[in-house]
Design a protein around this motif. Structure first.
Motif, mmCIF file in Angstrom:
data_model
loop_
_atom_site.group_PDB
_atom_site.id
_atom_site.type_symbol
_atom_site.label_atom_id
_atom_site.label_comp_id
_atom_site.label_asym_id
_atom_site.label_seq_id
_atom_site.Cartn_x
_atom_site.Cartn_y
_atom_site.Cartn_z
ATOM 1 N N CYS A 98 0.839 -1.196 0.000
ATOM 2 C CA CYS A 98 0.000 0.000 0.000
ATOM 3 C C CYS A 98 0.877 1.251 0.000
ATOM 4 C CB CYS A 98 -0.901 -0.018 1.239
ATOM 5 S SG CYS A 98 -1.900 1.478 1.406
ATOM 6 N N ASP A 99 0.470 2.224 -0.809
ATOM 7 C CA ASP A 99 1.231 3.472 -0.861
ATOM 8 C C ASP A 99 0.365 4.679 -0.486
ATOM 9 O OD1 ASP A 99 -0.327 3.615 -3.131
ATOM 10 O OD2 ASP A 99 1.350 3.858 -4.525
ATOM 11 N N SER A 100 -0.676 4.425 0.329
ATOM 12 C CA SER A 100 -1.511 5.535 0.792
ATOM 13 C C SER A 100 -0.748 6.352 1.835
ATOM 14 C CB SER A 100 -2.814 4.994 1.396
ATOM 15 O OG SER A 100 -2.534 4.357 2.629
ATOM 16 N N ILE A 101 -1.304 7.489 2.223
ATOM 17 C CA ILE A 101 -0.653 8.369 3.207
ATOM 18 C C ILE A 101 -0.400 7.641 4.522
ATOM 19 C CG2 ILE A 101 -1.114 10.362 4.694
ATOM 20 C CD1 ILE A 101 -0.228 11.331 2.100
ATOM 21 N N CYS A 103 -0.135 4.452 5.187
ATOM 22 C CA CYS A 103 0.884 3.407 5.051
ATOM 23 C C CYS A 103 2.268 4.007 4.805
ATOM 24 C CB CYS A 103 0.492 2.433 3.948
ATOM 25 S SG CYS A 103 -0.945 1.432 4.391
ATOM 26 N N GLU A 104 2.300 5.123 4.078
ATOM 27 C CA GLU A 104 3.591 5.786 3.871
ATOM 28 C C GLU A 104 4.156 6.271 5.199
ATOM 29 O OE1 GLU A 104 5.442 9.575 1.506
ATOM 30 O OE2 GLU A 104 3.816 8.464 0.533
ATOM 31 N N SER A 108 5.861 2.390 4.344
ATOM 32 C CA SER A 108 5.713 1.638 3.101
ATOM 33 C C SER A 108 6.672 2.105 2.002
ATOM 34 C CB SER A 108 4.273 1.689 2.587
ATOM 35 O OG SER A 108 3.941 2.993 2.137
ATOM 36 N N LYS A 109 6.954 3.396 1.966
ATOM 37 C CA LYS A 109 7.863 3.920 0.944
ATOM 38 C C LYS A 109 9.260 3.316 1.120
ATOM 39 C CE LYS A 109 8.718 8.327 -1.304
ATOM 40 N NZ LYS A 109 8.501 9.769 -1.214
ATOM 41 N N HIS A 125 3.308 -1.120 -6.166
ATOM 42 C CA HIS A 125 2.587 -0.141 -5.374
ATOM 43 C C HIS A 125 1.114 -0.498 -5.528
ATOM 44 C CE1 HIS A 125 5.869 2.881 -5.040
ATOM 45 N NE2 HIS A 125 6.286 2.267 -6.117
ATOM 46 N N PRO A 127 -3.142 0.578 -4.148
ATOM 47 C CA PRO A 127 -4.015 1.362 -3.277
ATOM 48 C C PRO A 127 -4.254 0.580 -1.988
ATOM 49 C CG PRO A 127 -5.263 0.403 -5.066
ATOM 50 C CD PRO A 127 -3.823 0.074 -5.327
ATOM 51 N N CYS A 128 -4.786 1.230 -1.009
ATOM 52 C CA CYS A 128 -4.950 0.610 0.298
ATOM 53 C C CYS A 128 -5.637 -0.758 0.202
ATOM 54 C CB CYS A 128 -5.748 1.523 1.225
ATOM 55 S SG CYS A 128 -5.715 0.929 2.930
#
Length: 131
Positions: A98-101, A103-104, A108-109, A125, A127-128
């Motif tokens: 996941c690369d949502s806010i 998770c970041e 995650s990044k 990458h 979405p949630c």
């Protein structure tokens, strides 16, 4: 009165007999109702690891739906892997991060940057996907 032209070949994507046989075998006795399209797409994607153009055309024919309708549903959802003719199917294993806010903020990044699982594993990458 004008004569109608007769096509020497059928219009649109032709259904491969083998793909149609495979789809029919996967669906078995399940009803071919429109509201079951996502479940049927899951069956094909789970069995083959992706949704090939041939399987999408066969599913559309089997469900008596337009290919565009089946394709639109298949490409709308991120968890389906649609493979066009001539493209290489994805590896057998896909890891989605996941690369949502939220998770970041949880790293995650950094995970995506350092994640190396070797050949035969695809990391994407996404979405949630929930917790």
């Amino acid at each position: 009165m004008a004569k109608r032209k007769v096509r020497s070949t059928l219009k649109g994507r032709q259904v491969h007999p083998q793909a149609l046989e495979e789809v029919r075998a996967l669906l078995g006795e399940e009803p071919r109702r429109r509201d079951l399209l996502i479940e049927h797409l899951h069956r094909v994607n789970d069995r083959y690891g992706h949704l090939s153009a041939a399987h999408l055309a066969a599913l559309a024919q089997e469900m008596r739906m337009a290919l565009t309708e089946v394709y639109e549903v298949a490409t709308f959802y991120h968890h389906f892997d649609v493979v066009k003719e001539g493209e290489t199917p994805p590896p057998a294993l896909t890891v989605r991060v996941c690369d949502s806010i939220a998770c970041e903020l949880a790293g995650s990044k950094e995970l995506l940057k350092n994640l190396s699982l070797g050949n035969g594993v695809r990391v994407l990458h996404a979405p949630c996907v929930g917790r």
